[in-house]
Motif scaffolding. Structure first.
Motif, mmCIF file in Angstrom:
data_model
loop_
_atom_site.group_PDB
_atom_site.id
_atom_site.type_symbol
_atom_site.label_atom_id
_atom_site.label_comp_id
_atom_site.label_asym_id
_atom_site.label_seq_id
_atom_site.Cartn_x
_atom_site.Cartn_y
_atom_site.Cartn_z
ATOM 1 N N VAL A 254 0.868 -1.176 0.000
ATOM 2 C CA VAL A 254 0.000 0.000 0.000
ATOM 3 C C VAL A 254 0.906 1.228 0.000
ATOM 4 C CG1 VAL A 254 -1.827 1.260 1.191
ATOM 5 C CG2 VAL A 254 -1.793 -1.250 1.269
ATOM 6 N N ALA A 255 0.923 1.930 -1.105
ATOM 7 C CA ALA A 255 1.843 3.059 -1.264
ATOM 8 C C ALA A 255 1.671 4.086 -0.150
ATOM 9 C CB ALA A 255 1.610 3.724 -2.617
ATOM 10 N N ASP A 256 2.804 4.532 0.361
ATOM 11 C CA ASP A 256 2.854 5.584 1.385
ATOM 12 C C ASP A 256 2.265 5.159 2.730
ATOM 13 O OD1 ASP A 256 3.982 7.366 -0.511
ATOM 14 O OD2 ASP A 256 1.970 7.857 -1.244
ATOM 15 N N ASP A 257 1.992 3.887 2.910
ATOM 16 C CA ASP A 257 1.501 3.402 4.207
ATOM 17 C C ASP A 257 2.676 3.373 5.177
ATOM 18 O OD1 ASP A 257 0.366 2.133 6.369
ATOM 19 O OD2 ASP A 257 -0.413 0.432 5.239
ATOM 20 N N PRO A 258 2.569 4.020 6.337
ATOM 21 C CA PRO A 258 3.697 4.056 7.268
ATOM 22 C C PRO A 258 3.870 2.774 8.077
ATOM 23 C CG PRO A 258 1.857 5.255 8.204
ATOM 24 C CD PRO A 258 1.438 4.849 6.815
ATOM 25 N N ASP A 259 2.883 1.881 8.024
ATOM 26 C CA ASP A 259 2.921 0.680 8.855
ATOM 27 C C ASP A 259 3.174 -0.568 8.019
ATOM 28 O OD1 ASP A 259 2.335 2.175 11.166
ATOM 29 O OD2 ASP A 259 0.175 2.032 10.756
ATOM 30 N N SER A 260 3.772 -1.562 8.649
ATOM 31 C CA SER A 260 3.929 -2.858 7.999
ATOM 32 C C SER A 260 2.557 -3.521 7.874
ATOM 33 C CB SER A 260 4.878 -3.742 8.798
ATOM 34 O OG SER A 260 4.385 -3.940 10.117
ATOM 35 N N LEU A 261 2.463 -4.510 7.009
ATOM 36 C CA LEU A 261 1.182 -5.139 6.705
ATOM 37 C C LEU A 261 1.299 -6.648 6.828
ATOM 38 C CD1 LEU A 261 -1.737 -4.692 5.597
ATOM 39 C CD2 LEU A 261 -0.771 -5.048 3.308
ATOM 40 N N ASP A 262 0.527 -7.241 7.758
ATOM 41 C CA ASP A 262 0.474 -8.696 7.883
ATOM 42 C C ASP A 262 -0.421 -9.270 6.790
ATOM 43 O OD1 ASP A 262 2.134 -8.747 10.065
ATOM 44 O OD2 ASP A 262 0.541 -8.923 11.553
ATOM 45 N N ILE A 263 0.077 -10.273 6.080
ATOM 46 C CA ILE A 263 -0.677 -10.963 5.042
ATOM 47 C C ILE A 263 -1.248 -12.269 5.583
ATOM 48 C CG2 ILE A 263 -0.564 -12.030 2.759
ATOM 49 C CD1 ILE A 263 -0.375 -8.989 2.725
ATOM 50 N N HIS A 264 -0.458 -12.956 6.377
ATOM 51 C CA HIS A 264 -0.902 -14.194 7.024
ATOM 52 C C HIS A 264 -0.606 -14.107 8.527
ATOM 53 C CE1 HIS A 264 0.181 -15.842 2.888
ATOM 54 N NE2 HIS A 264 -1.109 -16.147 3.011
ATOM 55 N N GLU A 265 -1.546 -14.565 9.313
ATOM 56 C CA GLU A 265 -1.281 -14.844 10.730
ATOM 57 C C GLU A 265 -2.093 -16.073 11.098
ATOM 58 O OE1 GLU A 265 -1.950 -13.087 15.207
ATOM 59 O OE2 GLU A 265 -1.581 -11.642 13.601
ATOM 60 N N MET A 266 -1.395 -17.195 11.195
ATOM 61 C CA MET A 266 -2.027 -18.488 11.455
ATOM 62 C C MET A 266 -1.652 -18.960 12.857
ATOM 63 S SD MET A 266 -3.144 -18.317 8.471
ATOM 64 C CE MET A 266 -2.998 -18.305 6.698
ATOM 65 N N HIS A 267 -2.619 -19.506 13.578
ATOM 66 C CA HIS A 267 -2.402 -20.008 14.929
ATOM 67 C C HIS A 267 -2.767 -21.486 14.994
ATOM 68 C CE1 HIS A 267 -2.251 -15.978 17.155
ATOM 69 N NE2 HIS A 267 -2.455 -15.658 15.881
ATOM 70 N N VAL A 268 -1.965 -22.245 15.709
ATOM 71 C CA VAL A 268 -2.267 -23.654 15.982
ATOM 72 C C VAL A 268 -2.045 -23.913 17.464
ATOM 73 C CG1 VAL A 268 -1.566 -26.055 15.612
ATOM 74 C CG2 VAL A 268 -1.699 -24.493 13.668
ATOM 75 N N GLU A 269 -2.971 -24.616 18.089
ATOM 76 C CA GLU A 269 -2.792 -25.042 19.478
ATOM 77 C C GLU A 269 -3.027 -26.541 19.565
ATOM 78 O OE1 GLU A 269 -3.993 -22.571 22.771
ATOM 79 O OE2 GLU A 269 -5.010 -24.284 23.728
ATOM 80 N N LEU A 270 -2.098 -27.228 20.212
ATOM 81 C CA LEU A 270 -2.163 -28.680 20.364
ATOM 82 C C LEU A 270 -2.092 -29.061 21.838
ATOM 83 C CD1 LEU A 270 0.500 -29.687 17.660
ATOM 84 C CD2 LEU A 270 -1.975 -29.474 17.315
ATOM 85 N N LEU A 271 -2.843 -30.065 22.213
ATOM 86 C CA LEU A 271 -2.675 -30.715 23.509
ATOM 87 C C LEU A 271 -1.987 -32.041 23.243
ATOM 88 C CD1 LEU A 271 -3.247 -30.805 26.601
ATOM 89 C CD2 LEU A 271 -5.374 -32.019 26.037
ATOM 90 N N VAL A 272 -0.822 -32.247 23.843
ATOM 91 C CA VAL A 272 0.020 -33.416 23.545
ATOM 92 C C VAL A 272 0.277 -34.204 24.823
ATOM 93 C CG1 VAL A 272 2.251 -34.192 22.650
ATOM 94 C CG2 VAL A 272 1.119 -32.197 21.633
ATOM 95 N N GLY A 273 0.076 -35.510 24.770
ATOM 96 C CA GLY A 273 0.424 -36.377 25.889
ATOM 97 C C GLY A 273 1.920 -36.594 25.932
ATOM 98 N N ILE A 274 2.514 -36.424 27.097
ATOM 99 C CA ILE A 274 3.971 -36.537 27.208
ATOM 100 C C ILE A 274 4.442 -37.976 27.028
ATOM 101 C CG2 ILE A 274 5.927 -36.284 28.807
ATOM 102 C CD1 ILE A 274 4.504 -33.864 29.984
ATOM 103 N N ALA A 275 3.692 -38.942 27.519
ATOM 104 C CA ALA A 275 4.151 -40.333 27.530
ATOM 105 C C ALA A 275 4.426 -40.866 26.131
ATOM 106 C CB ALA A 275 3.125 -41.213 28.243
ATOM 107 N N ASN A 276 3.519 -40.611 25.187
ATOM 108 C CA ASN A 276 3.693 -41.145 23.834
ATOM 109 C C ASN A 276 3.664 -40.059 22.766
ATOM 110 O OD1 ASN A 276 1.018 -40.439 23.946
ATOM 111 N ND2 ASN A 276 0.228 -42.530 23.747
ATOM 112 N N LEU A 277 3.626 -38.790 23.202
ATOM 113 C CA LEU A 277 3.623 -37.636 22.293
ATOM 114 C C LEU A 277 2.437 -37.653 21.336
ATOM 115 C CD1 LEU A 277 7.422 -37.278 21.494
ATOM 116 C CD2 LEU A 277 6.061 -36.073 23.212
#
Length: 215
Positions: A42-65
């Motif tokens: 975006v011409a003359d935009d003073p700020d950076s621009l995020d195109i992607h922001e992806m989130h992942v959350e996992l619950l993992v068992g320690i014993a066997n991953l």
């Protein structure tokens, strides 16, 4: 490589945090961002621009991953229909995040079967989970009043041995490092820890048993 690479045109960042929910489970949170510098899209935009922001959350068992819960969300995405794939990532439940995980992720979500960026994020998160297992061991030792890096097991039975074997040239099963561990030598104090202890004027006893050979 020159010290001045040129004009910055793109930044991709990965951020993974691993939390100990309880003695049996890890919560793993990952974020991927693609960012364009100010004025690039975006011409003359003073700020950076995020195109992607992806989130992942996992619950993992320690014993066997094993992955017990999986959630994918998209905070920033280029197309309205991008988030329609999010629920498909519940198919991760039941997979082990140990060896073979990246191959299985590609089989499930490669190409048009998933989001390329969420899939890439998952592949970046898996090594962080494996690294966190060292922290689980260190924390357990601390709670038990033992030196942080101590393990009652040696050789092939050491908790860090199987997860590291053949993961890099240092841990090659045919190399000197692995041969020494199999012969009963302690796993060496990692250099950042050893250097930090020296800077603090402390010896390796804080990390492992005094009876172990020092670095």
């Amino acid at each position: 490589m020159t010290t001045e690479p040129g004009e910055l045109i793109h930044t991709r960042s990965y951020d993974t945090q691993v939390f100990l929910r309880d003695e049996a489970h890890l919560v793993v949170r990952g974020v991927l961002r693609d960012t364009k510098p100010p004025g690039m899209y975006v011409a003359d935009d003073p700020d950076s621009l995020d195109i992607h922001e992806m989130h992942v959350e996992l619950l993992v068992g320690i014993a066997n991953l094993e992955i017990l819960e999986a959630t994918a969300t998209m905070q920033t995405h280029p197309n309205e229909t991008c988030p329609s794939i999010n629920d498909d990532y519940t198919a991760l439940v039941g997979l082990s995040i140990a060896r073979g995980f990246n191959r299985k992720v590609r089989e499930l979500f490669g190409g048009p079967r998933g989001c390329a960026h969420v899939t890439t994020l998952l592949q970046a998160m898996a090594p962080a989970v494996m690294q966190s297992l060292w922290s689980v061991e260190v924390r357990r030792n601390r709670v038990e009043g033992l030196p942080a890096g101590r393990s009652s097991k040696r050789g092939d039975d050491h908790p860090g041995f199987a997860t590291n074997l053949n993961t890099c040239h240092v841990w090659s099963e045919d190399g000197d490092h692995v041969a020494a561990i199999r012969a009963g030598a302690p796993i060496l104090i990692p250099l950042p820890i050893s250097n930090r202890l020296k800077k603090l004027g402390r010896g390796g006893d804080d990390w492992r048993d005094p009876a172990d050979t020092t670095d």
